[in-house]
Structures are given as structure tokens and as C-alpha cells.
Scaffold this active site. Structure first.
Site, PDB file in Angstrom:
ATOM      1  N   ASP A 173       0.862  -1.179   0.026  1.00 43.30           N
ATOM      2  CA  ASP A 173       0.058  -0.121   0.049  1.00 43.30           C
ATOM      3  C   ASP A 173       0.867   1.403  -0.032  1.00 43.30           C
ATOM      4  O   ASP A 173       1.812   1.360  -0.849  1.00 43.30           O
ATOM      5  CB  ASP A 173      -1.138   0.004   1.238  1.00 43.30           C
ATOM      6  CG  ASP A 173      -1.981   1.082   1.043  1.00 43.30           C
ATOM      7  OD1 ASP A 173      -3.132   0.783   0.466  1.00 43.30           O
ATOM      8  OD2 ASP A 173      -1.765   2.056   1.945  1.00 43.30           O
ATOM      9  N   ARG A 174       0.666   2.058   1.058  1.00 37.68           N
ATOM     10  CA  ARG A 174       1.488   3.153   1.043  1.00 37.68           C
ATOM     11  C   ARG A 174       3.047   2.751   0.891  1.00 37.68           C
ATOM     12  O   ARG A 174       3.975   3.531   0.528  1.00 37.68           O
ATOM     13  CB  ARG A 174       1.384   4.224   2.044  1.00 37.68           C
ATOM     14  CG  ARG A 174      -0.199   4.621   2.303  1.00 37.68           C
ATOM     15  CD  ARG A 174      -0.688   5.106   1.272  1.00 37.68           C
ATOM     16  NE  ARG A 174      -0.286   6.509   0.863  1.00 37.68           N
ATOM     17  CZ  ARG A 174      -0.513   7.289  -0.149  1.00 37.68           C
ATOM     18  NH1 ARG A 174      -1.467   6.876  -0.871  1.00 37.68           N
ATOM     19  NH2 ARG A 174       0.052   8.498  -0.136  1.00 37.68           N
TER      20      ARG A 174
ATOM     21  N   HIS B 159      -7.194  -7.071   0.698  1.00 36.49           N
ATOM     22  CA  HIS B 159      -6.098  -5.948   0.456  1.00 36.49           C
ATOM     23  C   HIS B 159      -4.844  -6.394   1.741  1.00 36.49           C
ATOM     24  O   HIS B 159      -4.010  -6.164   1.314  1.00 36.49           O
ATOM     25  CB  HIS B 159      -6.597  -4.461   0.975  1.00 36.49           C
ATOM     26  CG  HIS B 159      -5.675  -3.469   0.718  1.00 36.49           C
ATOM     27  ND1 HIS B 159      -4.925  -3.272  -0.406  1.00 36.49           N
ATOM     28  CD2 HIS B 159      -5.155  -2.835   1.791  1.00 36.49           C
ATOM     29  CE1 HIS B 159      -4.176  -2.324  -0.124  1.00 36.49           C
ATOM     30  NE2 HIS B 159      -4.218  -1.705   1.234  1.00 36.49           N
TER      31      HIS B 159
END
Length: 287
Positions: free
Chosen positions: A102-103, A267
Site C-alpha cells: 500500500d503506502r 487487501h
């Protein structure tokens, strides 16, 4: 606050005004694991423990997150990538493998472009590069990324809105994005929410950078023909089918030595399917 069992914790200065909270365990060739939103380094707890069998595993909280420092500025992924390289060097590693979710995957991507001599292998979990992300977000399907647009707004309003109901806001993503909610047990969920509640301005600043300077940096690299030089593994949900783009083609434009895999978990794959993630990372490290 939960910790990764068997890991040593320390604070490591990486810039003049920033020290990172980092867990270190194992021995052998180094790998750095970068977390995503709305999480902390704890998201890697299962994967990190497995990799210590034959690797030195370095698991920081990103600047602005968790127990790391939260400066008022410096959230361009170029700066956060420099943090990562400085962290590894402070721990004695000039070259290392890097995996991000993700980030953290956006930071890892930028580190791979900016510091190719330092990054031996690169894994990016469930993201597109920033420039491509904005390109594919359009029409009604872009509603899935409402938080991207909210936190892209000028300083003030996003922070106030999120601060009005932080647990509802951050908890929304923990609930929505997990195919297996039990993968994030109550004590870890509480730790994530506590950490996010105490980092609203820096989290928003991180996202805001992706709507500005991060996209500019990606565009400059695209225009210059810069590509990732190391072996790259990308693990993603099948967002391409959902949003109407070719994820493999987008990633191959950035990396010629690419292995792209579509996963069936949610996710939060390092928590939902840690054995699969470890298998993919070990395969990457053997290339």
C-alpha cells in the site's frame, strides 16, 4: 501496544528531524518491509517472523505513522524513500531487498527508482505507481478511492473531517478491505486505530503528497524513460478487472524483470495470507 515477538526494537535517526521506530530480527541478507494504510509495522508480524530464518528483517514504522516521528512536512515518497535507505545504512546495510504494501509500496517504488544501487530486489503489494493510479481512477468506479480525493485537498478541511470521527474513518478501511476480518485480531485493530488517531495530520500529508509532488516525480521519470533495474514482484488483487485497466501492462512499463501475480485474498494480504506472501518473497529473492 503489540510487538513482533522475538524482534528487537530501537529508534534510528534517518534525517535531521526524524527518527523511525523499527523492529529488527533474524540474520542473513537484509530485507526491509514497509507497511501500508491504515496500519503500522505490525502488519508484517507473520511474514517477518518467517523470514528471520535466513534474513535480517527490518520492519519500521514509516515517518508520520505508528511510533515514528511525525514532522510537519517531508511526505514526498522521495523523502520517505531516502528515510528507508538511511535506515538500512544506519543498521549496516548498503544493499538490501525491499518490500512494501500500500503506502509502503509507493515508498518502495520510489526507492527503487531513486536508489537502484541500494535495492537488490523489490516487491510491491496491492498498489499501482502513483501516476498510473490517478490515470485509472475515473468515472463512478473512482468512488472506491474517495479517501484519495478527500486527503488530496488543501490543509485544513480533511484533517478536521477525519478528526471528527477517526475510528469510524480508519476502521471503515480495515472492515472494507479485509476478506478475512479475523486476520486482524482485536488487539492489533486497537493498535492500528490508536496509531492513526494520533497521526491524522501526517497521514493526510502523506496522501496529499501523492496528488502533487509524487505524481510530478513519477511523470519526470516516465518522461526520462527511467525504469526499475532490479527484479520486481507485484502482488495485487484483481483491481484491473474491476476498474478496467491492464495492471500487468502498467507495471511492465516500469519494470522489465517483472513477475506479476493476482491474489485471491483481501487487501491486507500479509495478514490474511502470510504463507503465500512469504513464498512469493522467497521466490523473488532467489532471482
Amino acid at each position: 501496544m503489540p510487538t513482533i515477538t522475538g524482534f528487537d526494537y530501537r529508534r534510528v535517526p534517518v534525517a535531521e528531524d526524524v527518527s523511525l521506530n523499527v523492529a529488527v530480527g533474524g540474520s542473513g541478507s537484509p530485507i526491509v518491509l514497509l507497511h501500508g494504510f491504515p496500519q503500522t509495522h505490525l502488519m508484517w508480524r507473520h511474514v517477518a517472523a518467517d523470514l528471520t530464518a535466513d534474513h535480517t528483517v527490518i520492519v519500521p514504522d514509516l515517518r508520520g505513522y505508528g511510533d515514528s516521528d511525525k514532522p510537519s512536512g517531508g511526505y514526498a515518497k522521495r523523502v520517505m524513500a531516502a528515510d528507508t535507505v538511511a535506515l538500512a545504512r544506519a543498521l549496516g546495510h548498503e544493499r538490501f531487498a525491499l518490500a512494501g504494501h500500500d503506502r509502503g509500496a509507493l515508498v518502495a517504488f520510489r526507492a527503487g527508482l531513486d536508489h537502484p544501487a541500494a535495492i537488490t530486489h523489490l516487491a510491491c503489494l496491492d498498489v499501482l505507481p502513483t501516476l498510473d493510479m490517478w490515470d485509472v481512477m475515473r468515472g463512478t468506479t473512482a468512488a472506491v478511492g474517495f479517501h484519495l480525493y478527500l486527503m488530496a485537498q488543501p490543509p485544513g478541511l480533511p484533517e478536521r473531517l477525519i478528526a471528527g470521527a477517526p475510528d469510524a474513518f480508519f476502521g471503515h478501511f480495515l472492515d472494507l478491505w479485509a476478506n478475512d476480518p479475523s486476520a486482524i485480531p482485536p488487539d492489533v485493530r486497537v493498535a492500528y486505530l490508536d496509531a492513526c488517531r494520533n497521526a491524522i495530520p501526517s497521514i493526510v500529508a502523506d496522501y496529499r503528497a501523492s496528488a502533487g509532488i509524487d505524481a510530478d516525480h513519477d511523470q519526470a521519470d516516465r518522461d526520462a524513460g527511467n525504469r526499475l533495474r532490479m527484479p520486481v514482484t507485484v502482488l495485487q488483487q484483481d483491481w484491473g478487472a474491476a476498474l478496467g485497466y491492464d495492471a500487468v501492462a502498467l507495471w511492465r512499463a516500469w519494470a522489465s524483470d517483472l513477475k506479476h501475480e493476482t491474489v485471491t485474498c483481501g487487501h491486507f494480504m500479509a495478514e490474511e495470507a502470510p504463507a503465500d506472501i512469504v513464498k512469493s518473497l522467497r521466490a523473488l529473492l532467489s532471482r
